[in-house]
Motif scaffolding. Structure first.
Motif, short mmCIF file in Angstrom:
data_model
loop_
_atom_site.label_atom_id
_atom_site.label_comp_id
_atom_site.label_asym_id
_atom_site.label_seq_id
_atom_site.Cartn_x
_atom_site.Cartn_y
_atom_site.Cartn_z
N GLN A 103 0.81 -1.20 0.00
CA GLN A 103 0.00 0.00 0.00
C GLN A 103 0.85 1.26 0.00
O GLN A 103 0.65 2.16 -0.81
CB GLN A 103 -0.94 -0.01 1.21
N SER A 104 1.81 1.33 0.93
CA SER A 104 2.61 2.55 1.03
C SER A 104 3.46 2.75 -0.21
O SER A 104 3.57 3.85 -0.74
CB SER A 104 3.49 2.51 2.28
N GLY A 105 4.08 1.66 -0.70
CA GLY A 105 4.95 1.78 -1.86
C GLY A 105 4.21 2.18 -3.11
O GLY A 105 4.61 3.12 -3.81
N ILE A 106 3.13 1.50 -3.40
CA ILE A 106 2.43 1.77 -4.65
C ILE A 106 1.68 3.09 -4.60
O ILE A 106 1.54 3.78 -5.62
CB ILE A 106 1.51 0.59 -5.04
N ARG A 107 1.21 3.49 -3.43
CA ARG A 107 0.55 4.80 -3.31
C ARG A 107 1.54 5.92 -3.62
O ARG A 107 1.23 6.88 -4.32
CB ARG A 107 -0.02 4.99 -1.91
N GLU A 108 2.73 5.79 -3.08
CA GLU A 108 3.75 6.82 -3.30
C GLU A 108 4.14 6.89 -4.77
O GLU A 108 4.26 7.98 -5.35
CB GLU A 108 4.98 6.51 -2.45
N VAL A 109 4.33 5.74 -5.39
CA VAL A 109 4.71 5.71 -6.80
C VAL A 109 3.59 6.24 -7.69
O VAL A 109 3.84 6.99 -8.64
CB VAL A 109 5.08 4.26 -7.21
N ALA A 110 2.36 5.86 -7.38
CA ALA A 110 1.24 6.19 -8.26
C ALA A 110 0.75 7.63 -8.11
O ALA A 110 0.11 8.16 -9.02
CB ALA A 110 0.07 5.24 -7.99
N ALA A 111 1.05 8.28 -7.00
CA ALA A 111 0.48 9.60 -6.70
C ALA A 111 0.64 10.62 -7.83
O ALA A 111 -0.36 11.23 -8.25
CB ALA A 111 1.06 10.14 -5.39
N PRO A 112 1.83 10.85 -8.37
CA PRO A 112 1.93 11.87 -9.43
C PRO A 112 1.18 11.49 -10.70
O PRO A 112 0.64 12.37 -11.39
CB PRO A 112 3.44 11.96 -9.68
N PHE A 113 1.12 10.20 -11.00
CA PHE A 113 0.40 9.77 -12.20
C PHE A 113 -1.11 9.88 -12.00
O PHE A 113 -1.84 10.17 -12.96
CB PHE A 113 0.80 8.34 -12.56
N MET A 114 -1.56 9.66 -10.78
CA MET A 114 -2.98 9.87 -10.48
C MET A 114 -3.34 11.35 -10.61
O MET A 114 -4.42 11.69 -11.10
CB MET A 114 -3.31 9.36 -9.08
N GLN A 115 -2.44 12.21 -10.18
CA GLN A 115 -2.67 13.66 -10.33
C GLN A 115 -2.77 14.03 -11.80
O GLN A 115 -3.63 14.83 -12.20
CB GLN A 115 -1.54 14.43 -9.66
N ASP A 116 -1.89 13.46 -12.62
CA ASP A 116 -1.94 13.73 -14.06
C ASP A 116 -3.25 13.23 -14.67
O ASP A 116 -3.86 13.90 -15.50
CB ASP A 116 -0.76 13.05 -14.77
N LEU A 117 -3.68 12.04 -14.23
CA LEU A 117 -4.93 11.47 -14.75
C LEU A 117 -6.12 12.31 -14.34
O LEU A 117 -7.04 12.54 -15.14
CB LEU A 117 -5.08 10.03 -14.24
N TYR A 118 -6.10 12.79 -13.10
CA TYR A 118 -7.18 13.69 -12.66
C TYR A 118 -7.19 14.97 -13.47
O TYR A 118 -8.25 15.45 -13.91
CB TYR A 118 -7.02 14.00 -11.17
N ALA A 119 -6.02 15.55 -13.70
CA ALA A 119 -5.93 16.80 -14.45
C ALA A 119 -6.46 16.62 -15.87
O ALA A 119 -7.06 17.54 -16.44
CB ALA A 119 -4.49 17.30 -14.48
N ALA A 120 -6.24 15.44 -16.44
CA ALA A 120 -6.67 15.18 -17.82
C ALA A 120 -8.15 14.90 -17.93
O ALA A 120 -8.76 15.14 -18.98
CB ALA A 120 -5.88 14.00 -18.39
N THR A 121 -8.77 14.38 -16.86
CA THR A 121 -10.17 13.95 -16.94
C THR A 121 -11.11 14.70 -16.00
O THR A 121 -12.32 14.72 -16.23
CB THR A 121 -10.27 12.45 -16.60
N LEU A 122 -10.57 15.27 -14.93
CA LEU A 122 -11.36 15.92 -13.88
C LEU A 122 -12.38 14.94 -13.26
O LEU A 122 -13.41 15.35 -12.74
CB LEU A 122 -12.09 17.16 -14.41
N ALA A 123 -12.07 13.66 -13.36
CA ALA A 123 -12.96 12.62 -12.83
C ALA A 123 -12.37 12.04 -11.55
O ALA A 123 -11.19 12.23 -11.24
CB ALA A 123 -13.14 11.52 -13.87
N THR A 124 -13.18 11.32 -10.82
CA THR A 124 -12.70 10.61 -9.64
C THR A 124 -11.76 9.50 -10.08
O THR A 124 -12.07 8.71 -10.97
CB THR A 124 -13.86 10.01 -8.84
N VAL A 125 -10.58 9.46 -9.47
CA VAL A 125 -9.55 8.50 -9.83
C VAL A 125 -9.28 7.57 -8.66
O VAL A 125 -9.14 8.02 -7.52
CB VAL A 125 -8.24 9.22 -10.24
N HIS A 126 -9.23 6.27 -8.93
CA HIS A 126 -8.99 5.27 -7.90
C HIS A 126 -7.71 4.49 -8.16
O HIS A 126 -7.37 4.21 -9.31
CB HIS A 126 -10.14 4.24 -7.86
N LEU A 127 -7.04 4.13 -7.08
CA LEU A 127 -5.96 3.15 -7.12
C LEU A 127 -6.38 2.02 -6.20
O LEU A 127 -6.75 2.26 -5.05
CB LEU A 127 -4.65 3.76 -6.64
N ALA A 128 -6.33 0.78 -6.69
CA ALA A 128 -6.82 -0.34 -5.91
C ALA A 128 -5.95 -1.57 -6.10
O ALA A 128 -5.26 -1.71 -7.11
CB ALA A 128 -8.27 -0.67 -6.30
#
Length: 253
Positions: free
Chosen positions: A83-108
């Protein structure tokens, strides 16, 4: 000599774990009496242990005197490597995905026969979203869950197929239909859902790979798919590939 404090031979640690184990998805808030009953402990013992857990931050008392799980336990849970490792790695890419879509983004990630949500960014659109960080939902009724189920071991898929239950009128509960959909997900590289978990919510999800292994899923929740499906899929895949590349570079072992 002290009175009975629990089952004969039960250690203090076992009694503490019994108190914490009294809470689950169906029992998120409990009174002291309910905790004692569910933990199979005398009320005085439960009172003492709950008091110590509350002082430490593992439990929180609400204004109505019911207890809920405290933030400190959640903070500890985030230290789990996956959880901690993948959350940290994914965070900037989730931000980019949110910026591109303005939609709710999930990591699971998958936890047994359920999908565990480890991070979420809330979108601007008014969409009913039942998932929360730390919550668990059925694999077969969510976009991220279907991705993870499609790439799960055979025994996990069999277990899920044996317990399909309708959540909305659109939930797929026919094993044959779901199995065909899972094959398509593996072939096309993404999953979609249309009001299968919540009415008024649709989703697109893609796998996150670390080498050949699918270790997580990225999902987007929107009011409707329509013509935006290819754009949403492409945006999610770019983000997932970025996470995967970072993982392969050694951010998460």
């Amino acid at each position: 000599m002290a009175g009975n404090t629990g089952k004969p031979g039960q250690s203090v640690a076992e009694r503490v774990l019994a108190v914490l184990g009294a809470f689950d998805r169906g029992h998120r808030a409990l009174t002291l009496t309910e905790i004692a009953h569910r933990a199979d402990l005398p009320v005085p013992t439960a009172h003492r242990l709950v008091g110590e857990l509350e002082k430490w931050g593992a439990l929180t008392r609400r204004p109505d005197n019911a207890f809920v799980i405290g933030r400190r336990l959640w903070d500890l849970g985030l230290l789990a490597p996956i959880q901690s490792g993948i959350r940290e790695v994914a965070a900037p890419f989730m931000q980019d995905l949110y910026a591109a879509t303005l939609a709710t983004v999930h990591l699971a990630v998958r936890e047994g026969t359920q999908v565990l949500y480890v991070d979420r960014l809330s979108g601007r659109a008014s969409v009913p979203v039942v998932s929360r960080v730390g919550s668990r939902l059925p694999l077969y009724a969510t976009g991220v869950g279907k991705v993870l189920l499609a790439h799960a071991p055979d025994d996990v898929r069999r277990a899920v197929m044996s317990e399909l239950r309708p959540i909305t009128r659109h939930t797929i509960v026919a094993p044959g239909v779901l199995d065909k959909q899972l094959r398509q997900i593996r072939q096309q590289g993404y999953a979609t859902t249309v009001e299968e978990m919540t009415l008024g919510a649709c989703s697109v999800a893609v796998p996150v790979r670390n080498g050949d292994r699918v270790v997580a899923a990225l999902g987007i929740v929107v009011p409707t798919l329509g013509r935006n499906r290819p754009t949403l899929v492409a945006a999610a895949q770019v983000a997932a590939q970025g996470v995967g590349r970072t993982l392969q570079d050694g951010a998460l072992r």
